[in-house]
Every structure is written in structure tokens, then in C-alpha cells.
Design an enzyme around this catalytic site. Structure first.
Site, PDB file in Angstrom:
ATOM      1  N   ASP A   1      10.966  -7.042  37.602  1.00 24.58           N
ATOM      2  CA  ASP A   1      11.033  -8.250  36.775  1.00 24.58           C
ATOM      3  C   ASP A   1      10.626  -9.485  37.582  1.00 24.58           C
ATOM      4  O   ASP A   1      10.763  -9.509  38.810  1.00 24.58           O
ATOM      5  CB  ASP A   1      12.483  -8.515  36.308  1.00 24.58           C
ATOM      6  CG  ASP A   1      13.059  -7.373  35.508  1.00 24.58           C
ATOM      7  OD1 ASP A   1      12.285  -6.626  34.912  1.00 24.58           O
ATOM      8  OD2 ASP A   1      14.305  -7.258  35.498  1.00 24.58           O
TER       9      ASP A   1
HETATM   10  N1  URA Z   1      15.956  -2.892  36.968  1.00 26.08           N
HETATM   11  C1  URA Z   1      15.901  -4.138  36.452  1.00 26.08           C
HETATM   12  O1  URA Z   1      16.738  -4.519  35.647  1.00 26.08           O
HETATM   13  N2  URA Z   1      14.919  -4.939  36.875  1.00 26.08           N
HETATM   14  C2  URA Z   1      13.980  -4.578  37.774  1.00 26.08           C
HETATM   15  O2  URA Z   1      13.113  -5.368  38.112  1.00 26.08           O
HETATM   16  C3  URA Z   1      14.056  -3.280  38.286  1.00 26.08           C
HETATM   17  C4  URA Z   1      15.053  -2.448  37.870  1.00 26.08           C
END
Ligand code: URA
Length: 236
Positions: free
Chosen positions: A104
Site C-alpha cells: 500500500d
Molecule cells: N497488508 C496490507 O494491509 N498492506 C500491505 O501493503 C501489505 C500487506
């Protein structure tokens, strides 16, 4: 194929730097210094850079990077809103590389990038169950019951997660730091797992993929994976 592309695709350097090598008279074709930057390499030509013969099989050389993705860049090759992408952090790449999986915008940590579609497919395929470990910071503390649920598997909306390894690393009055290992890769999975037990993730960092740790890579920097690491990952 144009000479700068020929040199770049062989993995010597970027096209831009290849142009500079030509301008610096460091490139020879069939023994003669090349003076024409737009030269089209012909089958059978012998191309040398700094005296070294350059082989180009016609296929782009495979490259593999491990990056520490910082918060605030997107895991994509381009963005229609003009935000910085992980590719903007890689200097001087000529071949078409792309990220393996996704982190993310607000997540930092270990991310592989490559131009090898098989490598990306292999690591992302659910059947290979590649473990990914995250450091998770949440506000306040977490109950034994919530930990048990996370370890057992939680419903994150149309999907029940597999059992996860969840360890509390440290806690203060205000926050708790955990390490979570999962092998699935649903969108925002870790954040949604904690939401499912009533906890909001404050910080999230991926610290390991399979047995490859993030190590001492600083945010925004990257290194090449070495051949042993690549073959280990392809063998998972
Ligand atoms: N889980 C999440 O919530 N975000 C990420 O970026 C990776 C794994």
C-alpha cells in the site's frame, strides 16, 4: 537494432549512458570506433565496449532488485495522478521492470522488482504459499482473544484468512508492536485482519519475504538480488 539499445539490452548500462560511451569513442563495431550514434547493429557485427565484446542474445537480461519501499510512493509502474512510483526510485534502468506484488501507499518495506515475468508469477502464485512477514504497530494493546483470532484466521469480508504467525514484539502504554507472517496476499490483508479484531494499524512495514530479510536497506534504496537468492526464490 539501434546500437544504444543493443548495448543496454545486453545489460551493460542504460541507453543514455550507452550514447555517452559512443560519444566518448569507447564503442567499436568490427574493430572501428563507432562515430554514428544511430548505427543499426547488423547480424554478425562484433560490438565492443571498452574493448570487451558485447553479447546480445536478443532477449533483455533479467534483473532482480530488493527495495525498501518508503511510505508515500505507489507500487505501480505509472500513476495517472502523477504520484511518485517505486520505479521512480530505480536509477538508470533501461529494461522494463515492474514490482512483484504490491505494498500500500502507506506501507513501507521489502519489495522485489524485476523484468522476469516467470519470477513474478512464481512468487505471487497462491499455491507456493510464500511467507511474508510484517511489522505492525497498533494503538494501545491487544487482547489474548484478538491474538488467538488472528492466529486462527479471521473473516476480512468474503475471505477467511489462513492461520497466521502473530507475535507481540513489544508494547508500551500507548502502542503495541507485532510481527505477523502470512502467505496470502489479499488487498490490504494485514490492515483488514486487524480491523476484523477491532484494531487500526498505525504503521506497517514488510520485513521479510520467504527467507530474504529487508536487512539494512534504507527506505528508498535498493540492491540487486544475488543469483543464489534468485534461484532460492524460484525454487520455493
Ligand atoms: N497488508 C496490507 O494491509 N498492506 C500491505 O501493503 C501489505 C500487506
Amino acid at each position: 537494432m539501434r546500437i544504444n539499445k543493443f548495448i543496454a539490452q545486453a545489460g551493460v548500462t542504460s541507453r543514455r549512458k550507452a550514447d555517452q560511451l559512443i560519444a566518448d569513442r569507447k564503442v567499436r563495431v568490427n574493430g572501428a570506433v563507432l562515430t554514428e550514434p544511430g548505427y543499426d547493429v547488423q547480424p554478425g557485427d562484433e560490438v565492443r565496449v571498452d574493448g570487451r565484446v558485447i553479447e546480445n542474445s536478443g532477449e533483455a537480461k533479467k534483473v532482480y532488485y530488493a527495495m525498501n519501499k518508503p511510505v508515500g510512493v505507489i507500487t505501480s509502474v505509472s500513476d495517472d495522478r502523477g504520484r511518485a512510483t517505486v520505479l521512480d526510485l530505480i536509477e538508470d534502468h533501461d529494461v522494463r521492470i515492474f514490482p512483484v506484488g504490491r505494498l500500500d501507499f502507506n506501507t513501507s518495506g521489502l519489495l522485489f522488482l524485476t523484468n522476469d515475468g516467470d519470477f513474478a508469477y512464481h512468487l505471487s502464485h497462491p499455491k507456493h504459499k510464500v511467507n511474508k512477514t510484517y511489522r505492525v504497530r497498533i494503538n494501545g494493546n491487544i487482547s489474548k482473544a484478538a491474538l488467538a483470532k488472528l492466529r486462527h484466521g479471521v473473516d476480512i469480508g468474503h475471505f477467511v484468512t489462513s492461520p497466521a504467525q502473530v507475535n507481540v514484539i513489544m508494547w508500551t502504554k500507548h502502542s503495541t508492536l507485532l510481527e505477523v507472517t502470512i502467505h496470502e496476499g489479499k488487498n490490504r490483508q494485514v490492515r483488514r485482519m486487524f480491523e476484523a479484531v477491532g484494531k487500526h494499524v498505525q504503521e506497517l512495514e514488510r520485513i521479510q519475504i520467504a527467507n530474504i530479510p529487508l536487512g539494512h536497506l534504507k527506505p528508498g534504496t535498493y540492491r540487486k538480488l544475488n543469483p543464489d537468492e534468485v534461484s532460492y526464490l524460484m525454487g520455493l
